[in-house]
Write an enzyme that holds these catalytic residues in place. Structure first.
Site, PDB file in Angstrom:
ATOM      1  N   HIS A   1      -6.164  -6.124  -2.793  1.00 23.88           N
ATOM      2  CA  HIS A   1      -6.994  -6.209  -1.591  1.00 23.88           C
ATOM      3  C   HIS A   1      -7.345  -7.645  -1.242  1.00 23.88           C
ATOM      4  O   HIS A   1      -8.129  -7.891  -0.333  1.00 23.88           O
ATOM      5  CB  HIS A   1      -8.274  -5.385  -1.766  1.00 23.88           C
ATOM      6  CG  HIS A   1      -8.067  -3.913  -1.646  1.00 23.88           C
ATOM      7  ND1 HIS A   1      -9.078  -2.985  -1.760  1.00 23.88           N
ATOM      8  CD2 HIS A   1      -6.925  -3.193  -1.415  1.00 23.88           C
ATOM      9  CE1 HIS A   1      -8.585  -1.772  -1.608  1.00 23.88           C
ATOM     10  NE2 HIS A   1      -7.288  -1.863  -1.403  1.00 23.88           N
ATOM     11  N   THR A   2      -6.749  -8.586  -1.925  1.00 23.51           N
ATOM     12  CA  THR A   2      -6.868  -9.980  -1.523  1.00 23.51           C
ATOM     13  C   THR A   2      -6.070 -10.244  -0.243  1.00 23.51           C
ATOM     14  O   THR A   2      -6.217 -11.289   0.380  1.00 23.51           O
ATOM     15  CB  THR A   2      -6.393 -10.922  -2.642  1.00 23.51           C
ATOM     16  OG1 THR A   2      -6.668 -12.271  -2.274  1.00 23.51           O
ATOM     17  CG2 THR A   2      -4.910 -10.779  -2.904  1.00 23.51           C
TER      18      THR A   2
ATOM     19  N   VAL B   1       1.236  10.108  -6.079  1.00 19.82           N
ATOM     20  CA  VAL B   1       1.518  11.503  -5.727  1.00 19.82           C
ATOM     21  C   VAL B   1       2.915  11.849  -6.234  1.00 19.82           C
ATOM     22  O   VAL B   1       3.921  11.358  -5.731  1.00 19.82           O
ATOM     23  CB  VAL B   1       1.449  11.724  -4.204  1.00 19.82           C
ATOM     24  CG1 VAL B   1       1.673  13.199  -3.869  1.00 19.82           C
ATOM     25  CG2 VAL B   1       0.105  11.240  -3.651  1.00 19.82           C
TER      26      VAL B   1
ATOM     27  N   PRO C   1      -7.564   7.432  -4.408  1.00 16.63           N
ATOM     28  CA  PRO C   1      -8.992   7.125  -4.240  1.00 16.63           C
ATOM     29  C   PRO C   1      -9.356   6.904  -2.774  1.00 16.63           C
ATOM     30  O   PRO C   1      -8.575   6.333  -2.006  1.00 16.63           O
ATOM     31  CB  PRO C   1      -9.170   5.826  -5.043  1.00 16.63           C
ATOM     32  CG  PRO C   1      -8.056   5.841  -6.038  1.00 16.63           C
ATOM     33  CD  PRO C   1      -6.903   6.501  -5.344  1.00 16.63           C
TER      34      PRO C   1
ATOM     35  N   ARG D   1       0.826  -1.208   0.000  1.00 16.09           N
ATOM     36  CA  ARG D   1       0.000   0.000   0.000  1.00 16.09           C
ATOM     37  C   ARG D   1       0.864   1.262   0.000  1.00 16.09           C
ATOM     38  O   ARG D   1       0.525   2.265  -0.651  1.00 16.09           O
ATOM     39  CB  ARG D   1      -0.924  -0.018   1.220  1.00 16.09           C
ATOM     40  CG  ARG D   1      -1.949   1.109   1.278  1.00 16.09           C
ATOM     41  CD  ARG D   1      -2.983   0.801   2.343  1.00 16.09           C
ATOM     42  NE  ARG D   1      -3.990   1.842   2.433  1.00 16.09           N
ATOM     43  CZ  ARG D   1      -4.018   2.784   3.396  1.00 16.09           C
ATOM     44  NH1 ARG D   1      -3.076   2.796   4.338  1.00 16.09           N
ATOM     45  NH2 ARG D   1      -4.974   3.688   3.421  1.00 16.09           N
TER      46      ARG D   1
ATOM     47  N   HIS E   1       0.434   4.347  -2.636  1.00 20.37           N
ATOM     48  CA  HIS E   1       0.182   5.719  -2.195  1.00 20.37           C
ATOM     49  C   HIS E   1       1.337   6.651  -2.558  1.00 20.37           C
ATOM     50  O   HIS E   1       1.123   7.861  -2.707  1.00 20.37           O
ATOM     51  CB  HIS E   1      -0.069   5.746  -0.690  1.00 20.37           C
ATOM     52  CG  HIS E   1      -1.451   5.314  -0.320  1.00 20.37           C
ATOM     53  ND1 HIS E   1      -2.126   5.802   0.787  1.00 20.37           N
ATOM     54  CD2 HIS E   1      -2.300   4.443  -0.908  1.00 20.37           C
ATOM     55  CE1 HIS E   1      -3.330   5.237   0.850  1.00 20.37           C
ATOM     56  NE2 HIS E   1      -3.448   4.410  -0.167  1.00 20.37           N
ATOM     57  N   ASP E   2       2.529   6.111  -2.685  1.00 21.39           N
ATOM     58  CA  ASP E   2       3.652   6.930  -3.128  1.00 21.39           C
ATOM     59  C   ASP E   2       3.527   7.263  -4.609  1.00 21.39           C
ATOM     60  O   ASP E   2       3.667   8.429  -5.007  1.00 21.39           O
ATOM     61  CB  ASP E   2       4.967   6.200  -2.865  1.00 21.39           C
ATOM     62  CG  ASP E   2       6.179   7.010  -3.314  1.00 21.39           C
ATOM     63  OD1 ASP E   2       6.240   8.209  -2.973  1.00 21.39           O
ATOM     64  OD2 ASP E   2       7.052   6.448  -3.997  1.00 21.39           O
TER      65      ASP E   2
ATOM     66  N   SER F   1       8.215  10.267  -2.062  1.00 22.57           N
ATOM     67  CA  SER F   1       7.755  11.471  -1.359  1.00 22.57           C
ATOM     68  C   SER F   1       6.934  11.134  -0.122  1.00 22.57           C
ATOM     69  O   SER F   1       6.975  11.864   0.874  1.00 22.57           O
ATOM     70  CB  SER F   1       6.950  12.367  -2.297  1.00 22.57           C
ATOM     71  OG  SER F   1       5.771  11.719  -2.751  1.00 22.57           O
TER      72      SER F   1
ATOM     73  N   ASN G   1      -3.729   8.707   4.469  1.00 22.91           N
ATOM     74  CA  ASN G   1      -2.581   8.135   5.176  1.00 22.91           C
ATOM     75  C   ASN G   1      -2.627   8.261   6.686  1.00 22.91           C
ATOM     76  O   ASN G   1      -2.064   7.427   7.401  1.00 22.91           O
ATOM     77  CB  ASN G   1      -1.288   8.797   4.676  1.00 22.91           C
ATOM     78  CG  ASN G   1      -0.993   8.475   3.228  1.00 22.91           C
ATOM     79  OD1 ASN G   1      -1.273   7.381   2.746  1.00 22.91           O
ATOM     80  ND2 ASN G   1      -0.424   9.448   2.514  1.00 22.91           N
TER      81      ASN G   1
ATOM     82  N   ASP H   1       8.416   8.349  -6.277  1.00 23.51           N
ATOM     83  CA  ASP H   1       9.607   9.129  -5.939  1.00 23.51           C
ATOM     84  C   ASP H   1       9.950   9.122  -4.458  1.00 23.51           C
ATOM     85  O   ASP H   1      10.812   9.880  -4.008  1.00 23.51           O
ATOM     86  CB  ASP H   1       9.446  10.576  -6.409  1.00 23.51           C
ATOM     87  CG  ASP H   1       8.283  11.295  -5.714  1.00 23.51           C
ATOM     88  OD1 ASP H   1       7.562  10.644  -4.920  1.00 23.51           O
ATOM     89  OD2 ASP H   1       8.095  12.503  -5.968  1.00 23.51           O
TER      90      ASP H   1
END
Length: 336
Positions: free
Chosen positions: A202-203, A79, A172, A71, A75-76, A85, A103, A83
């Site tokens: 999401h399994t 955005v 999302p 995850r 999420h990196d 961030s 987050n 990189d």
């Protein structure tokens, strides 16, 4: 110690037995900023082994960590591209992405990232980026839970900035509509097939009550539950997630095999047993996505192959390469 050694041996075997997409180097470079699997072959030949070892030990301590690390990579990448961030703490002009809505009190595994980075810096200082570390950890998390393996294109560099607004606006949210989710993927250059395949991650893992409470009690703002949610499953979820309180209570994203990377997630969607709204709408909203759900539910190998392709595609989002960015010594802060 014996248990850890046995686990690492089994993990090494899993790496060799899992599905592996082994294209030649030319398929990874060129238009993707010259990323390619052998990037550290000379500069840090044990890099992947080191990442794999630390991730294996972390998942041996806590099975949930595999989903958490995967995850972080997602999420990196959504955005500013992949990189690193997300890993930056607030400092000076930097406002951390860790405090964003997607987050805050949710993203985890940063301590494991610190451990991996420390091991890499000890082996080959200033060589392996935090962005590449995250990408490798995501692949290893798949393998450790029974999912596919693949050759990871490498060569990313780390950003010297973060974007709190980007984190709030690009990732999302659990209760987004299908069209909103799809637009957030297409804005990144990912398509419907990528959306469905990557949602298959999401399994494994868990989600907090606060992320799915709306479906149980007030889906459309009229005090009624989501009618697409299977009734006995909804009853079970209400026991873990009351109308108020218990925000951090966890439920499995895949009720049948939360610790195993397989295709049962898609089978659950067909039975109206997707935990998050963003899961269930893949089957209930659009025919094209529904057909993909059915295909992956029927054929796990097909899902694995597309998951690998989509993970590589996501990992190639706007990488910093060459002289751009930096190689951080500490993933939590830019080099001084």
């Amino acid at each position: 110690m014996a248990t850890t050694r046995t686990f690492l041996v089994l993990f090494s075997l899993a790496c060799s037995l899992s599905l592996c997409i082994c294209d030649d180097e030319s398929n990874y470079g060129g238009g993707e900023g010259n990323l390619f699997p052998g990037f550290y072959r000379s500069s840090c030949p044990r890099a992947e082994e080191i990442v794999r070892s630390v991730v294996a030990q972390a998942v041996a301590r806590e099975a949930r960590m595999a989903a958490s690390l995967m995850r972080l990579h997602f999420h990196d990448c959504f955005v500013q591209g992949c990189d690193g961030s997300l890993l930056l703490d607030s400092s000076g002009s930097i406002v951390t992405e860790k405090g964003s809505n997607p987050n805050s009190n949710s993203a985890r595994g940063f301590d494991v990232v610190d451990q991996i980075k420390a091991a890499l810096e000890n082996e080959c200082p200033g060589t392996v980026s935090c962005a590449d570390l995250l990408t490798l950890a995501a692949r290893d998390s798949s393998v450790l839970t029974g999912g596919p393996s693949w050759m990871v294109p490498l060569g990313r560099r780390d950003s010297r900035s973060a974007s709190l607004s980007g984190s709030n606006n690009n990732i999302p949210a659990p209760n987004n509509t299908f069209n909103t989710i799809l637009s957030r993927f297409t804005n990144q250059g990912l398509d419907l097939t990528d959306l469905v395949a990557l949602s298959g991650s999401h399994t494994i893992g868990f989600s907090r009550c606060t992320s799915f409470r709306q479906r149980l009690y007030n889906q459309s703002g009229n005090g009624s539950p989501d009618i697409t949610l299977e009734q006995s499953y909804a009853t079970n979820l209400r026991q873990r997630c009351p109308p108020s309180g218990g925000d951090q209570n966890l439920s499995e994203l895949d009720i049948n095999s939360a610790g195993k990377f397989d295709n049962s997630y898609f089978k659950n969607l067909i039975e109206n047993m997707g935990l998050l709204n963003t899961d269930q709408v893949l089957f209930s909203s659009k025919e094209e996505s529904s057909e993909l759900v059915k295909k992956y539910a029927e054929d796990q190998e097909e899902f694995f192959e597309q998951f690998v392709e989509s993970m590589i595609k996501m990992g190639n989002l706007s990488p910093l390469t060459g002289s751009s960015g930096e190689i951080r010594k500490n993933c939590r802060k830019i080099n001084s």
